[in-house]
Design a protein around this motif. Structure first.
Motif, short mmCIF file in Angstrom:
data_model
loop_
_atom_site.label_atom_id
_atom_site.label_comp_id
_atom_site.label_asym_id
_atom_site.label_seq_id
_atom_site.Cartn_x
_atom_site.Cartn_y
_atom_site.Cartn_z
N GLU A 134 0.83 -1.20 0.00
CA GLU A 134 0.00 0.00 0.00
C GLU A 134 0.87 1.26 0.00
O GLU A 134 0.57 2.22 -0.71
CB GLU A 134 -0.93 0.00 1.22
N VAL A 135 1.93 1.26 0.77
CA VAL A 135 2.86 2.40 0.80
C VAL A 135 3.46 2.63 -0.58
O VAL A 135 3.53 3.77 -1.06
CB VAL A 135 3.95 2.19 1.87
N GLU A 136 3.88 1.57 -1.24
CA GLU A 136 4.46 1.70 -2.58
C GLU A 136 3.44 2.25 -3.57
O GLU A 136 3.77 3.10 -4.40
CB GLU A 136 5.02 0.36 -3.06
N ALA A 137 2.22 1.77 -3.49
CA ALA A 137 1.16 2.27 -4.38
C ALA A 137 0.90 3.75 -4.12
O ALA A 137 0.72 4.53 -5.07
CB ALA A 137 -0.11 1.45 -4.19
N LEU A 138 0.90 4.15 -2.87
CA LEU A 138 0.67 5.55 -2.53
C LEU A 138 1.83 6.44 -2.98
O LEU A 138 1.62 7.58 -3.40
CB LEU A 138 0.42 5.70 -1.03
N LYS A 139 3.05 5.91 -2.90
CA LYS A 139 4.20 6.67 -3.39
C LYS A 139 4.08 6.92 -4.89
O LYS A 139 4.35 8.02 -5.37
CB LYS A 139 5.50 5.92 -3.10
N LYS A 140 3.66 5.91 -5.64
CA LYS A 140 3.48 6.06 -7.08
C LYS A 140 2.38 7.07 -7.38
O LYS A 140 2.52 7.91 -8.28
CB LYS A 140 3.14 4.71 -7.72
N GLU A 141 1.30 6.99 -6.63
CA GLU A 141 0.19 7.93 -6.83
C GLU A 141 0.65 9.35 -6.52
O GLU A 141 0.30 10.29 -7.24
CB GLU A 141 -0.98 7.54 -5.93
N LEU A 142 1.44 9.52 -5.48
CA LEU A 142 1.95 10.84 -5.12
C LEU A 142 2.81 11.40 -6.25
O LEU A 142 2.68 12.58 -6.60
CB LEU A 142 2.75 10.76 -3.82
N LEU A 143 3.68 10.59 -6.82
CA LEU A 143 4.51 11.05 -7.93
C LEU A 143 3.66 11.51 -9.11
O LEU A 143 3.95 12.54 -9.74
CB LEU A 143 5.48 9.95 -8.36
#
Length: 58
Positions: free
Chosen positions: A14-23
């Motif tokens: 979930e953290v990785e997915a959120l990092k991608k979304e943030l970018l």
């Protein structure tokens, strides 16, 4: 795997997915800032400034 390990894995994903979304959101934000800057620096925006000022006084 135990339930705790499963939860840790899920949260890491979930953290990785959120990092991608943030970018993606940051890139979109930069694009919109440029569009906004282009509008505000345009000749038509500068020419119509008095009209916007008058319309805001009502």
């Amino acid at each position: 795997m135990t339930n705790n390990e499963d939860e840790i894995t899920r949260l890491k994903n979930e953290v990785e997915a959120l990092k991608k979304e943030l970018l993606l959101k940051e890139a979109e934000n930069e694009k919109l800032k440029k569009v906004n800057d282009d509008i505000f620096s345009s000749t038509s925006w500068k020419i119509t400034k008095p009209l916007r000022i008058l319309s805001n006084k009502k």
